[in-house]
Design an enzyme around this catalytic site. Structure first.
Site, mmCIF file in Angstrom:
data_model
loop_
_atom_site.group_PDB
_atom_site.id
_atom_site.type_symbol
_atom_site.label_atom_id
_atom_site.label_comp_id
_atom_site.label_asym_id
_atom_site.label_seq_id
_atom_site.Cartn_x
_atom_site.Cartn_y
_atom_site.Cartn_z
ATOM 1 N N HIS A 75 0.842 -1.202 0.000
ATOM 2 C CA HIS A 75 0.000 0.000 0.000
ATOM 3 C C HIS A 75 0.877 1.251 0.000
ATOM 4 O O HIS A 75 1.775 1.373 0.813
ATOM 5 C CB HIS A 75 -0.902 0.019 1.237
ATOM 6 C CG HIS A 75 -2.071 -0.907 1.133
ATOM 7 N ND1 HIS A 75 -3.183 -0.804 1.917
ATOM 8 C CD2 HIS A 75 -2.296 -1.953 0.300
ATOM 9 C CE1 HIS A 75 -4.051 -1.743 1.575
ATOM 10 N NE2 HIS A 75 -3.525 -2.462 0.611
ATOM 11 N N TYR A 205 -8.819 5.319 8.069
ATOM 12 C CA TYR A 205 -8.923 5.647 9.493
ATOM 13 C C TYR A 205 -9.993 6.729 9.592
ATOM 14 O O TYR A 205 -9.774 7.845 9.128
ATOM 15 C CB TYR A 205 -7.595 6.189 10.023
ATOM 16 C CG TYR A 205 -6.502 5.146 10.179
ATOM 17 C CD1 TYR A 205 -5.731 4.735 9.099
ATOM 18 C CD2 TYR A 205 -6.231 4.585 11.430
ATOM 19 C CE1 TYR A 205 -4.730 3.775 9.252
ATOM 20 C CE2 TYR A 205 -5.232 3.631 11.602
ATOM 21 C CZ TYR A 205 -4.489 3.235 10.506
ATOM 22 O OH TYR A 205 -3.498 2.297 10.666
ATOM 23 N N PRO A 297 -3.326 0.094 19.228
ATOM 24 C CA PRO A 297 -3.066 -0.368 17.862
ATOM 25 C C PRO A 297 -3.233 0.669 16.748
ATOM 26 O O PRO A 297 -2.948 0.370 15.589
ATOM 27 C CB PRO A 297 -4.084 -1.503 17.679
ATOM 28 C CG PRO A 297 -5.159 -1.227 18.663
ATOM 29 C CD PRO A 297 -4.521 -0.519 19.811
ATOM 30 N N LYS A 301 1.638 -0.526 15.175
ATOM 31 C CA LYS A 301 3.065 -0.609 15.516
ATOM 32 C C LYS A 301 3.496 -1.818 16.346
ATOM 33 O O LYS A 301 4.686 -2.107 16.427
ATOM 34 C CB LYS A 301 3.470 0.657 16.300
ATOM 35 C CG LYS A 301 3.468 1.901 15.469
ATOM 36 C CD LYS A 301 4.577 1.868 14.451
ATOM 37 C CE LYS A 301 4.402 2.876 13.367
ATOM 38 N NZ LYS A 301 4.858 2.456 12.063
ATOM 39 N N TYR A 389 4.604 6.250 10.158
ATOM 40 C CA TYR A 389 3.721 5.141 9.770
ATOM 41 C C TYR A 389 4.485 4.057 8.998
ATOM 42 O O TYR A 389 4.289 2.866 9.243
ATOM 43 C CB TYR A 389 2.546 5.677 8.939
ATOM 44 C CG TYR A 389 1.406 4.693 8.876
ATOM 45 C CD1 TYR A 389 0.482 4.593 9.918
ATOM 46 C CD2 TYR A 389 1.253 3.848 7.786
ATOM 47 C CE1 TYR A 389 -0.550 3.672 9.883
ATOM 48 C CE2 TYR A 389 0.220 2.923 7.730
ATOM 49 C CZ TYR A 389 -0.678 2.845 8.793
ATOM 50 O OH TYR A 389 -1.703 1.921 8.744
HETATM 51 P P1 FAD Z 1 3.173 -12.110 21.252
HETATM 52 O O1 FAD Z 1 2.718 -12.116 19.846
HETATM 53 O O2 FAD Z 1 2.167 -11.903 22.327
HETATM 54 O O3 FAD Z 1 3.911 -13.494 21.494
HETATM 55 C C1 FAD Z 1 4.227 -13.991 22.767
HETATM 56 C C2 FAD Z 1 4.195 -15.491 22.739
HETATM 57 O O4 FAD Z 1 4.566 -15.977 24.006
HETATM 58 C C3 FAD Z 1 2.814 -16.030 22.441
HETATM 59 O O5 FAD Z 1 2.876 -16.992 21.421
HETATM 60 C C4 FAD Z 1 2.361 -16.593 23.777
HETATM 61 O O6 FAD Z 1 1.479 -17.704 23.612
HETATM 62 C C5 FAD Z 1 3.677 -16.979 24.391
HETATM 63 N N1 FAD Z 1 3.655 -17.063 25.854
HETATM 64 C C6 FAD Z 1 2.955 -16.312 26.736
HETATM 65 N N2 FAD Z 1 3.185 -16.704 27.999
HETATM 66 C C7 FAD Z 1 4.054 -17.722 27.923
HETATM 67 C C8 FAD Z 1 4.658 -18.551 28.887
HETATM 68 N N3 FAD Z 1 4.377 -18.407 30.187
HETATM 69 N N4 FAD Z 1 5.504 -19.501 28.479
HETATM 70 C C9 FAD Z 1 5.768 -19.671 27.164
HETATM 71 N N5 FAD Z 1 5.224 -18.918 26.193
HETATM 72 C C10 FAD Z 1 4.369 -17.947 26.564
HETATM 73 N N6 FAD Z 1 -0.943 -4.906 16.747
HETATM 74 C C11 FAD Z 1 -1.198 -4.191 15.676
HETATM 75 O O7 FAD Z 1 -0.288 -3.505 15.210
HETATM 76 N N7 FAD Z 1 -2.440 -4.217 15.085
HETATM 77 C C12 FAD Z 1 -3.460 -5.001 15.586
HETATM 78 O O8 FAD Z 1 -4.550 -5.034 15.031
HETATM 79 C C13 FAD Z 1 -3.220 -5.755 16.728
HETATM 80 N N8 FAD Z 1 -4.190 -6.529 17.262
HETATM 81 C C14 FAD Z 1 -3.927 -7.227 18.415
HETATM 82 C C15 FAD Z 1 -4.929 -8.007 18.994
HETATM 83 C C16 FAD Z 1 -4.680 -8.688 20.199
HETATM 84 C C17 FAD Z 1 -5.792 -9.525 20.835
HETATM 85 C C18 FAD Z 1 -3.425 -8.595 20.813
HETATM 86 C C19 FAD Z 1 -3.141 -9.325 22.121
HETATM 87 C C20 FAD Z 1 -2.415 -7.845 20.188
HETATM 88 C C21 FAD Z 1 -2.652 -7.154 19.003
HETATM 89 N N9 FAD Z 1 -1.654 -6.379 18.383
HETATM 90 C C22 FAD Z 1 -1.921 -5.669 17.283
HETATM 91 C C23 FAD Z 1 -0.313 -6.293 18.884
HETATM 92 C C24 FAD Z 1 0.628 -7.263 18.181
HETATM 93 O O9 FAD Z 1 -0.083 -8.407 17.785
HETATM 94 C C25 FAD Z 1 1.730 -7.551 19.166
HETATM 95 O O10 FAD Z 1 2.405 -6.334 19.419
HETATM 96 C C26 FAD Z 1 2.726 -8.595 18.685
HETATM 97 O O11 FAD Z 1 2.091 -9.848 18.632
HETATM 98 C C27 FAD Z 1 3.939 -8.637 19.628
HETATM 99 O O12 FAD Z 1 4.710 -9.762 19.369
HETATM 100 P P2 FAD Z 1 5.456 -10.499 20.535
HETATM 101 O O13 FAD Z 1 6.174 -11.620 19.878
HETATM 102 O O14 FAD Z 1 6.205 -9.535 21.341
HETATM 103 O O15 FAD Z 1 4.323 -11.044 21.498
HETATM 104 C C1 DHB Z 2 -4.689 -3.206 11.149
HETATM 105 C C2 DHB Z 2 -4.507 -3.029 12.493
HETATM 106 C C3 DHB Z 2 -4.137 -1.791 12.958
HETATM 107 O O1 DHB Z 2 -3.948 -1.617 14.271
HETATM 108 C C4 DHB Z 2 -3.954 -0.724 12.107
HETATM 109 O O2 DHB Z 2 -3.613 0.480 12.597
HETATM 110 C C5 DHB Z 2 -4.121 -0.919 10.751
HETATM 111 C C6 DHB Z 2 -4.502 -2.173 10.277
HETATM 112 C C7 DHB Z 2 -5.073 -4.543 10.656
HETATM 113 O O3 DHB Z 2 -5.296 -5.439 11.474
HETATM 114 O O4 DHB Z 2 -5.210 -4.716 9.439
#
Ligand code: FAD
Ligand code: DHB
Length: 396
Positions: A75, A205, A297, A301, A389
């Site tokens: 995009h 947005y 979100p 980021k 962004y």
């Molecule tokens: P995570 O993806 O949370 O990975 C952590 C991993 O550790 C998971 O697989 C978990 O199962 C595992 N874990 C947890 N506890 C333990 C334990 N005790 N022992 C072993 N393993 C464990 N960001 C956006 O930019 N846009 C979005 O739309 C968006 N939607 C989201 C929706 C939800 C419900 C959530 C929770 C987050 C969302 N985020 C979004 C944020 C984004 O998904 C996260 O910032 C990203 O996943 C971070 O990656 P990470 O690897 O740090 O953590």
């Molecule tokens: C999506 C999530 C976001 O938080 C955002 O700012 C833009 C797109 C998505 O899930 O596609």
């Protein structure tokens, strides 16, 4: 009890943990990943969808970008919609050619998991009772867990806490070794995935009197949509028809705009939270991604910031194993936090500019609209939004 040894023990197979394992492997550093959920659960979890230019470049350069390049949607702009008009932010033009790519986080996870397993990497899925210890300076770090009911002890030189916001690593740090900074928001996002073509080929947005709404997508056949709702809202209060009606109202401010509707294949509510701990390390334990910080979100980021952390961490480990130098490991938190706080600021700002907070007066409302008007009419202001962004450059 099974006892195994590796160089870096990684807790969590999310984007942070898997990318770290992948980057280390490419430079000959061994790691083992311990994840408490099943492989299916981790791969099916619906979360983020926007990859910054730097995140895409990293995956492509390190050999895990093949499907991303084939199926990701590039995009070049986004729309900000308010006061009955849509305004395009031309990311490409404003950043000298940078773009974002739409590619679901679950696909990122699947690509990284497949690459790790193909390279002979070890990931323990569905590990139970995961605990960490021995990570004080001078200690012998260990990750203990049960695999198929059997106790396992994973000894390592360092532990990377990539286990998300609700993981075990951050709470295992000694009380008093960390300071937390946080902010709650008086709303959450209700998100749906729908089996229908996106209604526009870019993200929208939308700031609306009834609350924020976001139009995104996962593919030419799958739309992703979000609605601002109360933070304690129950999903059971939102039958599909109510969701579509509310979305339509919040997007139709531009004449003739109709939202395509289709079967809802997933829905859920996410709370909004800003959170940072400082420092992101203690002794031989290093936190990365959501384990150390959470952003609302609106700036898309969370995932990208997790990847930025592990790039810094991988480089520090690689340097240590190559030369014995610990300087970069010691500076890990300091290097990451500079970016973390800029991304916190951006995510807070996007959130503040586009949502209803419920306690605004008429002044606040006019000021919010003036901010949107400024951002979309001044090249300098649009450029600031665009450079954040698409992702700030990585620093040393
Ligand atoms: P995570 O993806 O949370 O990975 C952590 C991993 O550790 C998971 O697989 C978990 O199962 C595992 N874990 C947890 N506890 C333990 C334990 N005790 N022992 C072993 N393993 C464990 N960001 C956006 O930019 N846009 C979005 O739309 C968006 N939607 C989201 C929706 C939800 C419900 C959530 C929770 C987050 C969302 N985020 C979004 C944020 C984004 O998904 C996260 O910032 C990203 O996943 C971070 O990656 P990470 O690897 O740090 O953590
Ligand atoms: C999506 C999530 C976001 O938080 C955002 O700012 C833009 C797109 C998505 O899930 O596609």
């Amino acid at each position: 009890m099974a006892s195994i040894r590796t160089q870096v023990g990684i807790v969590g197979a999310g984007p942070a943990g898997l990318t770290l394992a992948h980057l280390l492997h490419r430079r000959g550093v061994e790691s083992v990943v311990v994840e408490n959920r099943s492989r299916e659960y981790v791969q099916e979890r619906v979360r983020a969808g926007v990859l910054e230019q730097g995140t895409v470049d990293l995956f492509v350069a390190t050999g895990v970008g093949e499907r991303l390049q084939r199926e990701g949607l590039v995009h070049r702009g986004i729309e900000l919609r308010f006061a009955h008009r849509g305004h395009r932010i031309d990311l490409d033009d404003l950043t000298g050619g940078k773009t974002i790519t739409i590619y679901g986080q679950n696909r990122v996870i699947e690509d990284l998991t497949n690459a790790r397993i193909a390279a002979g990497g070890r990931i323990f899925f569905a590990a139970e009772e995961v605990r960490i210890g021995g990570f004080d300076d001078g200690g012998a770090p260990v990750i203990r867990f049960r695999a198929d009911g059997e106790p396992v002890e994973l000894q390592c030189d360092f532990i990377a806490g990539c286990d998300g916001f609700h993981g075990v690593c951050r709470p295992s740090m000694p009380a008093g070794s960390l300071t937390a900074f946080e902010r709650q928001y008086p709303f959450g996002w209700l998100g749906i995935l729908a089996e229908v073509a996106p209604s526009m080929d870019e993200l929208i947005y939308s700031r609306h009197e009834r609350g924020f709404a976001l139009h995104s997508m996962r593919s030419p056949q799958i739309t992703r949509l979000y609605l601002q709702v109360a933070p304690d809202e129950e999903i059971s209060n939102w039958p599909d028809e109510r969701i579509w009606e509310e979305l339509q109202r919040r997007f139709e401010t531009v004449d003739g705009f109709t939202l395509n509707r289709g079967p809802v294949i997933q829905k859920g509510i996410t709370p909004m939270h800003s959170f940072v701990v400082e420092p992101m390390q203690y002794g031989k334990l290093f936190l990365a991604g959501d384990a150390a910080h959470i952003v609302p979100p609106t700036g898309a980021k969370g995932l990208n910031l997790a990847i930025a952390d592990v790039r810094v961490l991988a480089r520090a480990f690689i340097e240590y194993y190559r030369s014995g130098a610990r300087e970069r490991l010691e500076r890990y938190s300091e290097i990451c936090l500079r970016r973390v706080w800029k991304v916190q600021r951006f995510s807070w700002w996007m959130t503040s500019m586009l949502h209803r907070f419920g306690d605004e007066n008429a002044f606040d409302e006019r000021r919010q609209l003036a901010e949107l008007d400024y951002v979309t009419s001044s090249r300098a202001a649009s450029q600031s939004l665009a450079e954040n962004y698409v992702g700030l450059p990585m620093e040393d």
